[in-house]
Every structure is written in C-alpha cells, then in structure tokens.
Design an enzyme around this catalytic site. Structure first.
Site, PDB file in Angstrom:
ATOM      1  N   ASP A   1       0.833  -1.207   0.000  1.00  0.00           N
ATOM      2  CA  ASP A   1       0.000   0.000   0.000  1.00  0.00           C
ATOM      3  C   ASP A   1       0.868   1.258   0.000  1.00  0.00           C
ATOM      4  O   ASP A   1       0.345   2.372  -0.099  1.00  0.00           O
ATOM      5  CB  ASP A   1      -0.991   0.003   1.158  1.00  0.00           C
ATOM      6  CG  ASP A   1      -0.328  -0.098   2.525  1.00  0.00           C
ATOM      7  OD1 ASP A   1       0.908  -0.157   2.601  1.00  0.00           O
ATOM      8  OD2 ASP A   1      -1.064  -0.133   3.532  1.00  0.00           O
ATOM      9  N   SER A   2       2.181   1.080   0.045  1.00  0.00           N
ATOM     10  CA  SER A   2       3.111   2.191  -0.182  1.00  0.00           C
ATOM     11  C   SER A   2       2.902   2.802  -1.560  1.00  0.00           C
ATOM     12  O   SER A   2       3.402   3.905  -1.831  1.00  0.00           O
ATOM     13  CB  SER A   2       4.559   1.719  -0.037  1.00  0.00           C
ATOM     14  OG  SER A   2       4.775   0.519  -0.775  1.00  0.00           O
TER      15      SER A   2
ATOM     16  N   GLU B   1      -1.456  -5.516   8.707  1.00  0.00           N
ATOM     17  CA  GLU B   1      -0.657  -4.967   9.792  1.00  0.00           C
ATOM     18  C   GLU B   1      -1.322  -5.235  11.135  1.00  0.00           C
ATOM     19  O   GLU B   1      -2.547  -5.343  11.237  1.00  0.00           O
ATOM     20  CB  GLU B   1      -0.478  -3.465   9.607  1.00  0.00           C
ATOM     21  CG  GLU B   1       0.296  -3.089   8.355  1.00  0.00           C
ATOM     22  CD  GLU B   1       0.486  -1.588   8.211  1.00  0.00           C
ATOM     23  OE1 GLU B   1       0.122  -0.842   9.144  1.00  0.00           O
ATOM     24  OE2 GLU B   1       1.000  -1.156   7.158  1.00  0.00           O
TER      25      GLU B   1
ATOM     26  N   ASP C   1      -1.055  -6.113  -0.200  1.00  0.00           N
ATOM     27  CA  ASP C   1      -1.420  -5.483   1.069  1.00  0.00           C
ATOM     28  C   ASP C   1      -2.929  -5.288   1.178  1.00  0.00           C
ATOM     29  O   ASP C   1      -3.590  -4.891   0.211  1.00  0.00           O
ATOM     30  CB  ASP C   1      -0.752  -4.108   1.186  1.00  0.00           C
ATOM     31  CG  ASP C   1       0.526  -4.144   1.996  1.00  0.00           C
ATOM     32  OD1 ASP C   1       0.784  -5.138   2.691  1.00  0.00           O
ATOM     33  OD2 ASP C   1       1.280  -3.149   1.933  1.00  0.00           O
TER      34      ASP C   1
ATOM     35  N   GLU D   1       9.228  -4.327  10.673  1.00  0.00           N
ATOM     36  CA  GLU D   1       9.646  -3.041  10.100  1.00  0.00           C
ATOM     37  C   GLU D   1      10.029  -2.035  11.174  1.00  0.00           C
ATOM     38  O   GLU D   1       9.338  -1.883  12.193  1.00  0.00           O
ATOM     39  CB  GLU D   1       8.526  -2.439   9.245  1.00  0.00           C
ATOM     40  CG  GLU D   1       8.908  -1.066   8.671  1.00  0.00           C
ATOM     41  CD  GLU D   1       7.910  -0.509   7.685  1.00  0.00           C
ATOM     42  OE1 GLU D   1       8.164   0.600   7.164  1.00  0.00           O
ATOM     43  OE2 GLU D   1       6.887  -1.164   7.435  1.00  0.00           O
TER      44      GLU D   1
ATOM     45  N   LYS E   1      -1.336  -9.378   2.928  1.00  0.00           N
ATOM     46  CA  LYS E   1      -0.584  -8.940   4.100  1.00  0.00           C
ATOM     47  C   LYS E   1      -1.432  -7.951   4.881  1.00  0.00           C
ATOM     48  O   LYS E   1      -2.095  -7.094   4.291  1.00  0.00           O
ATOM     49  CB  LYS E   1       0.745  -8.287   3.718  1.00  0.00           C
ATOM     50  CG  LYS E   1       1.562  -7.826   4.933  1.00  0.00           C
ATOM     51  CD  LYS E   1       2.962  -7.397   4.548  1.00  0.00           C
ATOM     52  CE  LYS E   1       3.009  -6.045   3.882  1.00  0.00           C
ATOM     53  NZ  LYS E   1       2.583  -4.943   4.807  1.00  0.00           N
TER      54      LYS E   1
END
Length: 292
Positions: free
Chosen positions: A69-70, A140, A108, A207, A138
C-alpha cells in the site's frame, strides 16, 4: 468486475513471458525458515512492485513481490498509506501478477478493509485474491489481529503479518520513527509477532525496530521474518523498489540505494528536450517514408 486477464504477447508492449515457470509457493516460503536454520537455505528476497513492467524486471531476482500500500505515496503522491483503497490494490495487484511468473505475489490489505471484524477481512481478502490472482495478502497489527489471521488462515487465505512500525497506524504512532526503544514497547512487539505466528501467518514483516528486537523475533518464531529497517539476522529482506533504485532524493535511513534511476531519467529527459527544441528529433530513422 475482475481485473485478471491475459495480455497478448504478440501485440502488447508489456511482452509477458510466454512460458511461465513454477511460482514460489506459500509452503515453500514457510519452509525456508527451517532450511536457513539448517544452513541449507538462503534468505528470502522481496521487493515491492506496482506495475507490469516493474514486476517483469524484478521477478527473476525475487522470491516474493509485494504489492504494497506504499503505492499510495510512490504512485499516487498521497501523504500516507491511509487513503489507499481496495480498488487501487486490486488493480495494481493484477498488474503485478500479469507481469511475473516466478515470484510469489503478496497484496497489502489497505487501511479500513480488515480491522472491523474477521468477516470483513475475509471479504476483502477474497476479493483481492480473486481479482488479482495473487497467492497471499498482508495485514498490519499484532495481538489485536491474531483472531483475524486465524480466521483467514482457517478459510484458505494465506496471511503475511506485519509488526513493529506499522505505517497504517501513523496517526496513532505520531510518525515513522523506529519502534521498540523502551523495554515495554520492545516486549509488546515481540509478543505481537509471536501471537501472529501462532495464529497461522506464514511469514511476518518486521519493520522499523531497534535491531535486537528483530533478532529476538527471528529466533523465537517458527515462520520466516522479513526485515525492513530491522536486522540482518532476519530470514529475508524487503525494500520499496523505487527507494532501492534511487528514484527519490529522500529515503529512510534503512534504505541502501543500488542505482541512480532518478539521475538516468532526468538525463534522458534533458537530452530528449534538447533534441526536440533543436529539431534533431525526430530524425529520418524515426519517420515513415512514402512508398515508392
């Protein structure tokens, strides 16, 4: 509507590989942990990819490609990953799958698409897997997301975890600084990773943490860790490809630049502009002559 379709190699500029190789699988990624511990396996290599062409160029060198999602910041110029939507992730995920044939593709889950409940997470994950053809998602979060990871894993959705600095929580964290500088926070991050691993994640991104935390997590969980600003002791590493390639002037401390793509692009654009203005381009070799 699904965004998954096949590109015609005969007419497309993307020219995908016509004979796909066997992709890396989720069980193979998970198994790398034991292989590394036994001295029989290499660390996992992961880079981000958001487009067909980038995926093509990176595929031969990576075990995993992350549609992060960056892309909100890298592709769309957004201030953070928070505004990224499922539609964005589905479109770019499908492009990366079409452009690769070897690496395992992970997509993501964007902010707001999975936190409300395991059921919401399953609906979002199912959509991403169906529309992209990717192998995994993925998400978080630590212990708070363990039940969701367990729910997804039990229903056939491979999940990569993400602990430490979690960019989707930037508003809560107050920025992108390294995490785990206090003993309390360090212990919480280790507990988060262990909870996600027990819940069924097949690997975990660690991270932006102080180095001993990443080493401790790697030593105490049974699935591979993939570090980014973490530790060389992790079972693999990931970077944003555009950072690694030198497309941005400002990058985080943990990035190593392996190229100067910004310089190459600027130089090529400068030469092109000069030739257009001097009428040196297009030359005869770029023009179509009439038939005799």
């Amino acid at each position: 509507m699904s965004t998954t379709f096949t590109i015609d190699a005969a007419t497309s500029r993307a020219t995908p590989v016509s004979a796909p190789a066997k992709r890396m699988t989720v069980p193979a990624v998970r198994a790398r942990k034991g292989q590394i511990a036994a001295g029989a396996g290499e660390p996992l290599v992961m880079l981000t990819a958001y487009t067909v062409r980038t995926a093509q160029l990176l595929d031969a060198h990576c075990d995993l490609l992350l549609v992060g999602d960056s892309l909100g910041q890298v592709i769309y110029g957004l201030p953070s990953t928070v505004p990224v939507t499922l539609e964005m992730m589905a479109a770019h995920g499908a492009a990366v799958v079409r452009g690769s044939h070897r690496a395992l593709v992970v997509v993501d889950m964007p902010f707001g698409s999975y936190e409300a409940s395991p059921e919401q997470a399953f609906a979002s994950a199912a959509r991403l897997l169906k529309e992209t053809g990717a192998a995994a998602v993925k998400l978080e979060g630590g212990e708070a997301m363990a039940a969701t990871v367990r729910f997804l894993s039990a229903r056939g959705v491979p999940v990569m975890g993400h602990v430490g600095l979690t960019p989707q929580a930037v508003n809560t964290l107050g920025g992108y600084g390294a995490r785990g500088r206090t003993q309390e926070e360090a212990s919480r991050i280790v507990d988060d990773a262990q909870a996600i691993a027990r819940a069924g994640a097949f690997s975990i991104v660690v991270e932006g943490v102080v180095e001993p935390i990443a080493a401790a997590i790697t030593a105490t969980i049974e699935v591979p860790t993939i570090g980014i600003g973490a530790s060389a002791a992790c079972d693999g590493q990931v970077l944003v490809a555009e950072d690694m390639l030198g497309l941005f002037e400002r990058v985080p401390r943990f990035v190593k630049r392996y190229g100067d793509m910004a310089g190459l692009v600027a130089e090529a654009a400068e030469r092109y502009a000069a030739e257009v203005r001097s009428r040196a381009f297009p030359a005869d070799e770029q023009l179509y002559a009439p038939k005799p």
